[in-house]
Write an enzyme that holds these catalytic residues in place. Sequence first.
Site, PDB file in Angstrom:
ATOM      1  N   SER A  31       0.824  -1.216   0.000  1.00 40.56           N
ATOM      2  CA  SER A  31       0.000   0.000   0.000  1.00 40.56           C
ATOM      3  C   SER A  31       0.851   1.256   0.000  1.00 40.56           C
ATOM      4  CB  SER A  31      -0.863   0.052   1.266  1.00 40.56           C
ATOM      5  OG  SER A  31      -1.943  -0.792   1.144  1.00 40.56           O
ATOM      6  N   HIS A  62      -3.825   0.585  -4.749  1.00 38.93           N
ATOM      7  CA  HIS A  62      -3.271  -0.625  -5.359  1.00 38.93           C
ATOM      8  C   HIS A  62      -3.733  -0.650  -6.814  1.00 38.93           C
ATOM      9  CE1 HIS A  62      -1.950  -3.162  -1.851  1.00 38.93           C
ATOM     10  NE2 HIS A  62      -2.607  -2.199  -1.237  1.00 38.93           N
ATOM     11  N   HIS A  84      -5.514  -9.238  -1.573  1.00 39.15           N
ATOM     12  CA  HIS A  84      -5.654  -9.587  -0.158  1.00 39.15           C
ATOM     13  C   HIS A  84      -6.818 -10.564   0.025  1.00 39.15           C
ATOM     14  CE1 HIS A  84      -3.800  -5.541  -0.130  1.00 39.15           C
ATOM     15  NE2 HIS A  84      -3.168  -5.951   0.947  1.00 39.15           N
ATOM     16  N   TYR A  86      -8.795 -10.503   2.454  1.00 43.80           N
ATOM     17  CA  TYR A  86      -9.963  -9.805   3.013  1.00 43.80           C
ATOM     18  C   TYR A  86     -10.882  -9.264   1.908  1.00 43.80           C
ATOM     19  CZ  TYR A  86      -7.210  -5.464   2.399  1.00 43.80           C
ATOM     20  OH  TYR A  86      -6.450  -4.440   1.890  1.00 43.80           O
ATOM     21  N   GLU A  87     -10.422  -9.318   0.665  1.00 39.02           N
ATOM     22  CA  GLU A  87     -11.290  -8.901  -0.441  1.00 39.02           C
ATOM     23  C   GLU A  87     -12.273 -10.009  -0.827  1.00 39.02           C
ATOM     24  OE1 GLU A  87      -9.088  -6.189  -3.398  1.00 39.02           O
ATOM     25  OE2 GLU A  87      -7.471  -7.187  -2.345  1.00 39.02           O
ATOM     26  N   ALA A 114       2.885  -2.141   3.846  1.00 40.58           N
ATOM     27  CA  ALA A 114       2.665  -1.127   4.857  1.00 40.58           C
ATOM     28  C   ALA A 114       2.245  -1.884   6.108  1.00 40.58           C
ATOM     29  CB  ALA A 114       1.559  -0.176   4.413  1.00 40.58           C
ATOM     30  N   MET A 212      -1.762  -7.125   6.986  1.00 35.44           N
ATOM     31  CA  MET A 212      -2.854  -7.985   6.496  1.00 35.44           C
ATOM     32  C   MET A 212      -2.435  -8.780   5.262  1.00 35.44           C
ATOM     33  SD  MET A 212      -5.783  -5.061   6.732  1.00 35.44           S
ATOM     34  CE  MET A 212      -5.911  -3.965   8.160  1.00 35.44           C
ATOM     35  N   SER A 213      -1.141  -8.965   5.083  1.00 33.47           N
ATOM     36  CA  SER A 213      -0.684  -9.652   3.855  1.00 33.47           C
ATOM     37  C   SER A 213       0.630 -10.378   4.153  1.00 33.47           C
ATOM     38  CB  SER A 213      -0.458  -8.621   2.748  1.00 33.47           C
ATOM     39  OG  SER A 213       0.595  -7.744   3.116  1.00 33.47           O
ATOM     40  N   ASN A 236       2.255   3.598  10.647  1.00 33.28           N
ATOM     41  CA  ASN A 236       1.524   4.120  11.818  1.00 33.28           C
ATOM     42  C   ASN A 236       1.892   3.254  13.010  1.00 33.28           C
ATOM     43  OD1 ASN A 236      -0.244   2.106  10.133  1.00 33.28           O
ATOM     44  ND2 ASN A 236      -0.926   1.869  12.252  1.00 33.28           N
ATOM     45  N   HIS A 248      -6.765   4.277   6.419  1.00 31.88           N
ATOM     46  CA  HIS A 248      -6.040   3.884   5.209  1.00 31.88           C
ATOM     47  C   HIS A 248      -5.370   5.115   4.575  1.00 31.88           C
ATOM     48  CE1 HIS A 248      -4.915   1.403   1.853  1.00 31.88           C
ATOM     49  NE2 HIS A 248      -5.561   2.164   1.002  1.00 31.88           N
TER      50      HIS A 248
HETATM   51  N1  HPA Z   1      -2.618  -2.904  11.211  1.00 32.53           N
HETATM   52  C1  HPA Z   1      -2.760  -3.773  10.195  1.00 32.53           C
HETATM   53  N2  HPA Z   1      -2.352  -3.518   8.974  1.00 32.53           N
HETATM   54  C2  HPA Z   1      -1.767  -2.339   8.733  1.00 32.53           C
HETATM   55  C3  HPA Z   1      -1.591  -1.377   9.753  1.00 32.53           C
HETATM   56  C4  HPA Z   1      -2.039  -1.676  11.051  1.00 32.53           C
HETATM   57  O1  HPA Z   1      -1.925  -0.884  12.012  1.00 32.53           O
HETATM   58  N3  HPA Z   1      -0.964  -0.313   9.175  1.00 32.53           N
HETATM   59  C5  HPA Z   1      -0.768  -0.628   7.867  1.00 32.53           C
HETATM   60  N4  HPA Z   1      -1.252  -1.852   7.593  1.00 32.53           N
END
Ligand code: HPA
Length: 274
Positions: A31, A62, A84, A86-87, A114, A212-213, A236, A248
């Site tokens: 991302s 993406h 992903h 989750y899609e 990310a 998440m990947s 973050n 996001h």
């Molecule tokens: N959690 C999960 N996935 C992420 C995060 C997060 O804080 N930041 C970027 N991708």
Amino acid sequence: MSKGYEKLLQILSEIRKITDFKPKVALVLGSGLGEYADKIEIAATVNYSDVKGLPTSGVTGHKGRFVFGYVKGVPVVIMQGRVHSYEGYTTEEATVPIRLMKLMGAEKLILTNAAGGVNPEFAPGDLMIIEDHISCFVKSPLIGENISELGERFPDMSDLYSKNIRSAIEASAEKCGINIKRGVYIQLSGPNYETPAEIRMCRALGADAVGMSTACEAMVAKHMGMEIGGISCITNMAAGICANKLSHEEVSLVAGRVSDSFERLITELVIRIG
Ligand code: HPA
């Protein structure tokens, strides 16, 4: 022939109608990090949505295509945007593009993402070498009939992120003047960000970054005998570590802010391992 292998060969033949490019190194851009693919010497592009049988990605930030080309003379295939689970895909389906990049010829794989910082010593904008991962909160992409043409039923997962590539990332970071961090990545399912209690659990389990990947992608790549490297961009601090609400937009913004050092690092790394 196993059913899974037959399906992969079918999708590969669709891609081969568009390009017969043979990459040495495969790259997955996470991302906010996708712009790198626009800056290489491009030989061909293939949109996931143009290939029958390929899962497609709809996440903002993406692009959803393979970019084939050269990084300082090294032939690469880049996933500009990943798929992903989750899609709505199984982890097995979401990792089909990784299998295809191996079948195209890539022996080495660099995974980027990310991620949220779980280690309180990290800060947004940090880059982290993935030394190992925790994937057991998501379903293994290797469940189901083994694709025996590609790998064994019970693949070893020690040295998953190869020592060679980890050293190459470290050396590349040093050359680029980047103070790179190291740590363990944990994959949770998403698409929701975690709760503070879940992040405390991740920390207690030994994770430094959460996303998440990636972990599932590394597992199928290892199953096929690829050499793997991983880099997380800490966009973050994870939930509960600081008071900020997660979004996001923030993830994409911070990833964009570090894109310059990220891109220099990737170029240097590809030269070293290519
Ligand atoms: N959690 C999960 N996935 C992420 C995060 C997060 O804080 N930041 C970027 N991708």
